[in-house]
Design a protein around this motif. Sequence first.
Motif, PDB file in Angstrom:
ATOM      1  N   GLU A 118       0.824  -1.201   0.000  1.00 43.38           N
ATOM      2  CA  GLU A 118       0.000   0.000   0.000  1.00 43.38           C
ATOM      3  C   GLU A 118       0.861   1.254   0.000  1.00 43.38           C
ATOM      4  O   GLU A 118       0.563   2.233  -0.702  1.00 43.38           O
ATOM      5  N   LYS A 335      -6.341   5.080   1.779  1.00 42.18           N
ATOM      6  CA  LYS A 335      -6.810   3.877   2.463  1.00 42.18           C
ATOM      7  C   LYS A 335      -8.290   3.623   2.190  1.00 42.18           C
ATOM      8  O   LYS A 335      -8.711   2.477   2.024  1.00 42.18           O
ATOM      9  N   ALA A 336      -9.069   4.695   2.084  1.00 38.59           N
ATOM     10  CA  ALA A 336     -10.495   4.539   1.778  1.00 38.59           C
ATOM     11  C   ALA A 336     -10.691   3.964   0.378  1.00 38.59           C
ATOM     12  O   ALA A 336     -11.617   3.180   0.128  1.00 38.59           O
ATOM     13  N   SER A 337      -9.794   4.332  -0.546  1.00 39.13           N
ATOM     14  CA  SER A 337      -9.907   3.822  -1.918  1.00 39.13           C
ATOM     15  C   SER A 337      -9.514   2.358  -2.023  1.00 39.13           C
ATOM     16  O   SER A 337      -9.807   1.702  -3.032  1.00 39.13           O
ATOM     17  N   THR A 339     -10.546  -0.070   0.059  1.00 39.57           N
ATOM     18  CA  THR A 339     -11.446  -0.939   0.812  1.00 39.57           C
ATOM     19  C   THR A 339     -12.004  -2.089  -0.020  1.00 39.57           C
ATOM     20  O   THR A 339     -12.394  -3.120   0.527  1.00 39.57           O
ATOM     21  N   ASN A 340     -12.062  -1.939  -1.334  1.00 38.96           N
ATOM     22  CA  ASN A 340     -12.600  -3.030  -2.158  1.00 38.96           C
ATOM     23  C   ASN A 340     -11.504  -3.920  -2.740  1.00 38.96           C
ATOM     24  O   ASN A 340     -11.780  -4.814  -3.535  1.00 38.96           O
ATOM     25  N   TRP A 341     -10.248  -3.682  -2.343  1.00 40.08           N
ATOM     26  CA  TRP A 341      -9.111  -4.460  -2.853  1.00 40.08           C
ATOM     27  C   TRP A 341      -9.320  -5.957  -2.655  1.00 40.08           C
ATOM     28  O   TRP A 341      -9.125  -6.767  -3.562  1.00 40.08           O
ATOM     29  N   GLN A 342      -9.726  -6.341  -1.440  1.00 38.40           N
ATOM     30  CA  GLN A 342      -9.843  -7.758  -1.113  1.00 38.40           C
ATOM     31  C   GLN A 342     -11.011  -8.432  -1.839  1.00 38.40           C
ATOM     32  O   GLN A 342     -11.093  -9.664  -1.845  1.00 38.40           O
TER      33      GLN A 342
END
Length: 354
Positions: A118, A335-337, A339-342
């Motif tokens: 990250e 970090k908010a962007s 959140t859908n990584w996983q």
Amino acid sequence: MYKLNRLAGGVALAAALAGASLSANAEEMNWKMATPWGGGPWLERDAQTFADYVDQLTAGDIAIEVFPGGTLGGALRVTNTVKAGVAEVSHNYVNYDYGTDPTAALLAGHSSGLTPEEFMMWMYEGGGVELYEEFRRDVFDVVAFPCSILGTEIFLHSNKKVETLEDFQGLRLRTSGAWAEIASQLGASTVVMAGSEIYNALDRGVIDAAEWGSPEMNKPTGFQDVAQYVILPGVHQSGGFLECQVNQDAWDALSAEQQELLRLAGKLSVFDSWLASSYADLEAYQELVDGPNEIVQLDQSFIDAIYEETRKWEDENAESNEWFARVLESQREFKASMTNWQQYRLPIGAMGRD
């Protein structure tokens, strides 16, 4: 010394392209590099990698000699050494300047911060590297940019078993920087001491526990030989960066093309350090698993408490420090962007993918 043998094709191409705009008769510059490191991978691998890349990319016009910590000035005062021109360049840890400005902790890595992967994305795609260079110029009068990545650290080598927040109360803990403040608020009794003093302090019971680095970095310290418990995960330092600093006058003497080549050398060195340290951590951690130490995982409620206390610390500093607020806002947006990584990326190291 670590000899560069990776990304040779890319380096050669970059050097060839740069050579078209650099003077064929450019005056060779011999620079001294100050470091805080007495030895080990940060000195012999990471700092030397940057020096080697600079030599290759500039076709030998800038030659950098790497010096161990304390040779050119105080090991923990490398910024002053570079600013004064005693050394033209350094390989350094920005968090050593935490006492001057706590924004350093956000750029070096701190509790509930960014993972190495990250951090690299935020730096090079999320605007972090521009903030980094601007911050160092504005507050410290040096040019600086990332040139090594830091892996996730071991939370504690400890002679007391720590799983919960209750276990943390009164723990005599060697640490430093922002985590010293946050850990104190969480109930630990924090002690700041040099890395060279930790082994004896653990062995003699002067301290109960210590944090230092990732599995690779901790392996040669012998902490595992004098502390029974290895506490994970390293939420106090999930990732971070080391930097290369350049004296302002030395930087101004470079052409614009040479300045960009130094930044490129830093970026290539970050990538190399990520590959090398991540792979070395695997072996070093496996040795801990196979050894006599007990591996302990923190209770999720304790991790949540760390995150909550860290956010309080962040908000308090952001209220009074404009630079801290700027960097924190940028990191929180990033970090908010993520959140859908996983949702679409498989976790690294997961089994059963056939």
